[in-house]
Scaffold this active site. Structure first.
Site, PDB file in Angstrom:
ATOM      1  N   ALA A  40       0.554  -1.407   0.482  1.00  8.36           N
ATOM      2  CA  ALA A  40      -0.262   0.104  -0.317  1.00  8.36           C
ATOM      3  C   ALA A  40       1.035   1.232  -0.012  1.00  8.36           C
ATOM      4  CB  ALA A  40      -1.149  -0.121   1.129  1.00  8.36           C
ATOM      5  N   ARG A  62      -6.434  -6.463  11.090  1.00  8.62           N
ATOM      6  CA  ARG A  62      -7.339  -8.432  11.426  1.00  8.62           C
ATOM      7  C   ARG A  62      -6.800  -7.814  13.312  1.00  8.62           C
ATOM      8  NH1 ARG A  62     -11.832 -10.023   8.866  1.00  8.62           N
ATOM      9  NH2 ARG A  62     -11.194 -11.539   7.061  1.00  8.62           N
ATOM     10  N   TYR A  86     -12.696  -5.247   9.249  1.00 12.21           N
ATOM     11  CA  TYR A  86     -12.661  -4.913   7.657  1.00 12.21           C
ATOM     12  C   TYR A  86     -14.357  -4.179   7.335  1.00 12.21           C
ATOM     13  CZ  TYR A  86      -8.586  -7.718   6.371  1.00 12.21           C
ATOM     14  OH  TYR A  86      -7.704  -8.157   6.587  1.00 12.21           O
ATOM     15  N   HIS A 107     -10.420 -11.465  -2.518  1.00 13.27           N
ATOM     16  CA  HIS A 107     -10.515 -10.445  -3.621  1.00 13.27           C
ATOM     17  C   HIS A 107     -12.119 -10.208  -3.578  1.00 13.27           C
ATOM     18  CE1 HIS A 107      -6.063  -9.938  -5.051  1.00 13.27           C
ATOM     19  NE2 HIS A 107      -6.302  -9.175  -3.556  1.00 13.27           N
ATOM     20  N   LYS A 125      -4.153  -6.485  -8.514  1.00  9.49           N
ATOM     21  CA  LYS A 125      -4.356  -7.510  -9.505  1.00  9.49           C
ATOM     22  C   LYS A 125      -3.649  -9.070  -9.000  1.00  9.49           C
ATOM     23  CE  LYS A 125      -1.139  -5.345 -10.021  1.00  9.49           C
ATOM     24  NZ  LYS A 125      -0.611  -4.861  -8.912  1.00  9.49           N
ATOM     25  N   ARG A 195       2.254 -15.787  -1.245  1.00 12.67           N
ATOM     26  CA  ARG A 195       2.256 -16.321  -2.868  1.00 12.67           C
ATOM     27  C   ARG A 195       2.265 -17.893  -2.902  1.00 12.67           C
ATOM     28  NH1 ARG A 195       4.821 -11.371  -1.979  1.00 12.67           N
ATOM     29  NH2 ARG A 195       4.420  -9.543  -3.176  1.00 12.67           N
ATOM     30  N   ASP A 207       0.857 -15.134  -9.646  1.00 11.56           N
ATOM     31  CA  ASP A 207       1.209 -13.071  -9.446  1.00 11.56           C
ATOM     32  C   ASP A 207       2.360 -12.819 -10.159  1.00 11.56           C
ATOM     33  OD1 ASP A 207       4.341 -12.168  -7.370  1.00 11.56           O
ATOM     34  OD2 ASP A 207       2.350 -12.029  -6.458  1.00 11.56           O
TER      35      ASP A 207
END
Length: 382
Positions: A40, A62, A86, A107, A125, A195, A207
């Site tokens: 971010a 969380r 959330y 997602h 993405k 990942r 990824d």
């Protein structure tokens, strides 16, 4: 020497951009971040500092303690923490946009919930684990008249668009083949990284490969019609550490992709350099782009005609948009804000583009025998 100075200056200003004040006649969009995500700061927090119509006002985590620490570090006013954090952020009427950088497997659920709450969504993405989930998200966004963007940030940079313009100009004749690579040395991603988690949509094709597939589709101006070949090396059952594939595009154009979470060292000792390139072969010459993913730091576009002089181009701004230090994320934020504000963005990733990209990824996984990543267990009530 000039190139070194340019790299230093662009990197410095990109990390510490000039902070701008809100426009007097345009209310800034207020963003909330789902999860205290490491991506971010580069993807949203830093770009927003130089955008007069974007401000990050909240983060949800969380862990309340983790959210508080993240907010202090990045100057975020509101923190939503705990099991309901959330959803509490989604229910905040002050927030206009949700940035969703959660693991791939989350997602679908949290984008659907954000859209249901009436929020625009900037979504990392790949947009979801399956093409069908992506279709459902965009259909909900359309029904609610909301903006949903899959964050393929590289596509908004002028250097990548310049490569596309050269191809489309016909200068080098019809397209014949493409190669895209995105790979890092062994150890770049640490054990335990999400990942590598199949349940969360892990795998190098998901990824890194999603960039490679997107780039080939962009340069070809169309979608693959078949998968000619596909191979992989596993990190764990069903999670590809490395994938190679060759696709066939309309007109017999071929596209080869290579992605790797951890290329083994040469002679078991020397780390390999990252592979971040794209090569486009046309009937009348070649285009080679170094670092198509993050071109702001440094890139080169080498055009080699069969007849004519070889040249190297570097493009950091559009004629009427951008600064040399604008990152791919800053250009993306510009487009996103313009879209939400009802203005025409310089570039865009449409619904059909996002669906087709994941469909291509699923077709490669089918060819390798690994199969698509797990479908979300979340069932929308809308």
């Amino acid at each position: 020497m000039a190139s070194v100075y340019g790299i230093i200056k662009r990197t410095y200003l990109g990390m510490r951009p000039p902070i701008v004040s809100p426009l007097p006649d345009s209310k800034p969009l207020k963003f909330g971040i789902l999860g205290a995500a490491a991506i971010a700061p580069n993807a949203l927090l830093t770009p927003a500092k130089s955008h007069p119509e974007a401000v990050v006002v909240a983060v949800a985590a969380r862990s309340k303690a983790k959210g508080d620490e993240y907010a202090r570090k990045h100057g975020i006013a509101k923190v939503y923490g705990g099991p309901a954090g959330y959803q509490e952020m989604l229910d905040d009427p002050e927030i206009d946009v949700i940035y969703n950088p959660l693991p791939n497997g989350l997602h679908f659920e949290w984008t659907m919930k954000a859209l249901a709450a009436g929020k625009h969504v900037l979504l990392e993405k790949p947009a979801a684990n399956t093409a069908e989930e992506i279709r459902q998200m965009f259909e909900l966004a359309e029904r609610k008249n909301l903006v949903l963007l899959e964050a393929f940030h590289y596509r908004f940079h002028p250097a990548v668009q310049r490569v596309k313009a050269i191809i489309d100009s016909g200068e080098l004749g019809p397209l014949k083949s493409m190669q895209t690579s995105l790979a890092f040395h062994l150890g770049y991603f640490k054990p335990g990284d999400i990942r590598f988690d199949y349940s969360l949509g892990g795998g190098s094709l998901m990824d890194m490969g999603c960039y490679n597939i997107s780039a080939m589709r962009f340069f070809a101006g169309g979608d693959p019609t078949s998968v000619l070949s596909a191979t992989h090396e596993l990190d764990s059952p069903q999670v590809d550490r490395q994938t190679s594939a060759t696709l066939v595009f309309p007109g017999g154009v071929t596209g080869t992709t290579f992605c790797d979470f951890g290329m083994p060292p040469y002679l078991k000792l020397i780390p390999r350099l990252p592979r971040l390139g794209a090569v486009i072969e046309c009937e009348g010459g070649r285009i080679a782009m170094m670092n198509y993913v993050m071109p702001t730091m440094y890139h080169s576009i080498t055009v080699t005609p069969q007849k004519g002089k070889r040249r190297v181009e570097k493009v950091y701004t559009f004629p009427t948009l951008g600064e040399p230090w604008w990152s791919t994320y800053r250009y993306q934020l510009e487009a996103f804000v313009n879209k939400v504000k009802g203005r025409t963005p310089q570039a865009w990733i449409a619904k059909e583009d996002s669906i087709a990209n994941l469909a291509a990824i699923e077709s490669i996984y089918a060819k390798t025998g690994l199969g698509s990543r797990p479908k979300s267990g979340f069932i929308p009530t809308l």
